[in-house]
Design a protein around this motif. Sequence first.
Motif, PDB file in Angstrom:
ATOM      1  N   LEU A 149      -5.869  54.446   6.107  1.00 18.83           N
ATOM      2  CA  LEU A 149      -7.005  55.309   5.778  1.00 18.83           C
ATOM      3  C   LEU A 149      -8.323  54.577   6.007  1.00 18.83           C
ATOM      4  N   GLY A 150      -8.429  53.362   5.492  1.00 11.75           N
ATOM      5  CA  GLY A 150      -9.665  52.604   5.653  1.00 11.75           C
ATOM      6  C   GLY A 150      -9.996  52.364   7.107  1.00 11.75           C
ATOM      7  N   GLN A 151      -8.995  51.968   7.901  1.00 10.66           N
ATOM      8  CA  GLN A 151      -9.231  51.707   9.318  1.00 10.66           C
ATOM      9  C   GLN A 151      -9.659  52.982  10.040  1.00 10.66           C
ATOM     10  N   ALA A 152      -8.977  54.091   9.750  1.00 14.19           N
ATOM     11  CA  ALA A 152      -9.298  55.345  10.427  1.00 14.19           C
ATOM     12  C   ALA A 152     -10.710  55.822  10.095  1.00 14.19           C
ATOM     13  N   LEU A 153     -11.121  55.654   8.851  1.00 12.07           N
ATOM     14  CA  LEU A 153     -12.471  56.054   8.456  1.00 12.07           C
ATOM     15  C   LEU A 153     -13.521  55.207   9.181  1.00 12.07           C
ATOM     16  N   VAL A 154     -13.246  53.904   9.301  1.00  7.85           N
ATOM     17  CA  VAL A 154     -14.172  53.028  10.021  1.00  7.85           C
ATOM     18  C   VAL A 154     -14.251  53.437  11.484  1.00  7.85           C
ATOM     19  N   ARG A 155     -13.104  53.701  12.087  1.00 15.18           N
ATOM     20  CA  ARG A 155     -13.082  54.080  13.505  1.00 15.18           C
ATOM     21  C   ARG A 155     -13.694  55.457  13.726  1.00 15.18           C
ATOM     22  N   SER A 156     -13.791  56.240  12.670  1.00 16.33           N
ATOM     23  CA  SER A 156     -14.431  57.553  12.773  1.00 16.33           C
ATOM     24  C   SER A 156     -15.946  57.470  12.651  1.00 16.33           C
ATOM     25  N   GLY A 157     -16.465  56.263  12.431  1.00 18.30           N
ATOM     26  CA  GLY A 157     -17.912  56.091  12.392  1.00 18.30           C
ATOM     27  C   GLY A 157     -18.521  56.009  11.015  1.00 18.30           C
ATOM     28  N   ALA A 158     -17.718  55.775   9.979  1.00 16.16           N
ATOM     29  CA  ALA A 158     -18.263  55.661   8.624  1.00 16.16           C
ATOM     30  C   ALA A 158     -19.277  54.520   8.570  1.00 16.16           C
ATOM     31  N   SER A 159     -20.409  54.766   7.943  1.00 15.53           N
ATOM     32  CA  SER A 159     -21.456  53.752   7.832  1.00 15.53           C
ATOM     33  C   SER A 159     -21.996  53.730   6.414  1.00 15.53           C
ATOM     34  N   PRO A 160     -22.586  52.610   5.992  1.00 13.50           N
ATOM     35  CA  PRO A 160     -23.086  52.486   4.615  1.00 13.50           C
ATOM     36  C   PRO A 160     -23.986  53.649   4.221  1.00 13.50           C
ATOM     37  N   GLY A 161     -23.751  54.120   2.998  1.00 13.08           N
ATOM     38  CA  GLY A 161     -24.517  55.244   2.486  1.00 13.08           C
ATOM     39  C   GLY A 161     -23.808  56.565   2.619  1.00 13.08           C
ATOM     40  N   GLN A 162     -22.768  56.610   3.457  1.00  9.97           N
ATOM     41  CA  GLN A 162     -22.002  57.831   3.629  1.00  9.97           C
ATOM     42  C   GLN A 162     -20.809  57.857   2.666  1.00  9.97           C
ATOM     43  N   PRO A 163     -20.399  59.041   2.188  1.00 10.91           N
ATOM     44  CA  PRO A 163     -19.213  59.132   1.321  1.00 10.91           C
ATOM     45  C   PRO A 163     -17.963  58.564   1.989  1.00 10.91           C
ATOM     46  N   SER A 164     -17.842  58.748   3.296  1.00 11.70           N
ATOM     47  CA  SER A 164     -16.665  58.240   3.997  1.00 11.70           C
ATOM     48  C   SER A 164     -16.622  56.712   3.976  1.00 11.70           C
ATOM     49  N   PHE A 165     -17.796  56.078   4.003  1.00  9.44           N
ATOM     50  CA  PHE A 165     -17.842  54.617   3.933  1.00  9.44           C
ATOM     51  C   PHE A 165     -17.412  54.142   2.542  1.00  9.44           C
ATOM     52  N   THR A 166     -17.893  54.820   1.522  1.00  7.37           N
ATOM     53  CA  THR A 166     -17.499  54.475   0.151  1.00  7.37           C
ATOM     54  C   THR A 166     -15.995  54.635  -0.024  1.00  7.37           C
ATOM     55  N   GLU A 167     -15.439  55.715   0.536  1.00  5.30           N
ATOM     56  CA  GLU A 167     -13.993  55.939   0.457  1.00  5.30           C
ATOM     57  C   GLU A 167     -13.240  54.828   1.179  1.00  5.30           C
ATOM     58  N   ALA A 168     -13.730  54.443   2.364  1.00  9.61           N
ATOM     59  CA  ALA A 168     -13.079  53.375   3.133  1.00  9.61           C
ATOM     60  C   ALA A 168     -13.107  52.057   2.364  1.00  9.61           C
ATOM     61  N   LEU A 169     -14.260  51.741   1.760  1.00 10.22           N
ATOM     62  CA  LEU A 169     -14.395  50.489   1.028  1.00 10.22           C
ATOM     63  C   LEU A 169     -13.451  50.453  -0.175  1.00 10.22           C
ATOM     64  N   LYS A 170     -13.392  51.551  -0.917  1.00  5.94           N
ATOM     65  CA  LYS A 170     -12.488  51.606  -2.071  1.00  5.94           C
ATOM     66  C   LYS A 170     -11.033  51.480  -1.632  1.00  5.94           C
ATOM     67  N   ALA A 171     -10.691  52.151  -0.533  1.00  2.00           N
ATOM     68  CA  ALA A 171      -9.316  52.087  -0.041  1.00  2.00           C
ATOM     69  C   ALA A 171      -8.945  50.666   0.361  1.00  2.00           C
ATOM     70  N   MET A 172      -9.844  49.976   1.061  1.00  2.00           N
ATOM     71  CA  MET A 172      -9.524  48.629   1.515  1.00  2.00           C
ATOM     72  C   MET A 172      -9.503  47.628   0.366  1.00  2.00           C
ATOM     73  N   GLU A 173     -10.391  47.784  -0.590  1.00  2.78           N
ATOM     74  CA  GLU A 173     -10.358  46.891  -1.744  1.00  2.78           C
ATOM     75  C   GLU A 173      -9.052  47.055  -2.512  1.00  2.78           C
ATOM     76  N   LYS A 174      -8.592  48.286  -2.631  1.00  8.42           N
ATOM     77  CA  LYS A 174      -7.326  48.522  -3.327  1.00  8.42           C
ATOM     78  C   LYS A 174      -6.151  48.009  -2.496  1.00  8.42           C
ATOM     79  N   ALA A 175      -6.215  48.205  -1.175  1.00 10.45           N
ATOM     80  CA  ALA A 175      -5.138  47.723  -0.305  1.00 10.45           C
ATOM     81  C   ALA A 175      -4.981  46.214  -0.431  1.00 10.45           C
ATOM     82  N   VAL A 176      -6.091  45.494  -0.433  1.00  9.75           N
ATOM     83  CA  VAL A 176      -6.046  44.034  -0.551  1.00  9.75           C
ATOM     84  C   VAL A 176      -5.559  43.615  -1.933  1.00  9.75           C
ATOM     85  N   ALA A 177      -5.960  44.361  -2.960  1.00  9.81           N
ATOM     86  CA  ALA A 177      -5.496  44.050  -4.314  1.00  9.81           C
ATOM     87  C   ALA A 177      -3.988  44.253  -4.426  1.00  9.81           C
ATOM     88  N   GLU A 178      -3.478  45.301  -3.772  1.00  7.93           N
ATOM     89  CA  GLU A 178      -2.046  45.598  -3.830  1.00  7.93           C
ATOM     90  C   GLU A 178      -1.230  44.598  -3.009  1.00  7.93           C
TER      91      GLU A 178
END
Length: 269
Positions: A149-178
């Motif tokens: 999910l995080g990779q796909a959101l980044v490749r879709s053009g998510a950038s800081p300030g966008q909801p999709s970027f926040t979603e990507a960041l949360k997903a990747m932080e959780k992925a690394v924690a897991e």
Amino acid sequence: KRAPGAANVADLLAQGYIGAGHPDKAYDAMRKAAALDPRNEGLYVLVADACTENRAYELGLNVVDLGLRSLPNSARLHYERGVFLSELERSDLATQEFRLAAKYGSGSPIGYMGTAQVALLEGNMPQTIAAAREGLRKSPDNYILLAILGQALVRSGASPGQPSFTEALKAMEKAVAEQPDHAGSQITLAKLYLMTGRLGKAIAHLERARQLDPRNTSVYSHLAIAYRKQGNLPKAREMLAMLARLNEQQAQSFRNGSSGQHKSYVSSG
């Protein structure tokens, strides 16, 4: 050989041989385990995971092929086969295996992983995102789906300030924690931190990725960027020099007809 746990012992021996760098002995031990308990999916999965960790992709392919002889409808083994084919840069065949994983594992985490991987390999980011989100609703801690999910959101053009970027960041932080030992997740999280100027965090995750996968060229290119932005030019030059050496080694590998380049977020999960 006749003890109730003999298959598990042979399977553990196979994993040990993989770690020690003896693929032929590993496969012989795996065949003994399979002969004792041929329909035990876990035996094949454990050895396949050891192959992934040790970059023994050809051996991993042989192991899952052995398992599929007795378990032809195993979604997990088809997924694992897709993993190894992707690592061996046979993405067309990998896509077929991920489709079978999605078919036989429909409604399960493996099924969603298969669907997401097919879309990711085909470059269909909206479908990748939809499949990952649907899978995460049923398996919210699945680090592979989070990473996809995080990779796909980044490749879709998510950038800081966008909801999709926040979603990507949360997903990747959780992925690394897991799963902190997944190099791809560490790299993608570092990219997101780089985009927001958090250089210290980006470098920490990239250095961790370098420990996990020292031959991944993406690590060094992003470390060079991060160290340059930090003002540490000697370290940036060091990373560029290491990147140049890896690129030459990979070019030589291609000339010899082999490669170990990673292509996507495939992982046994």
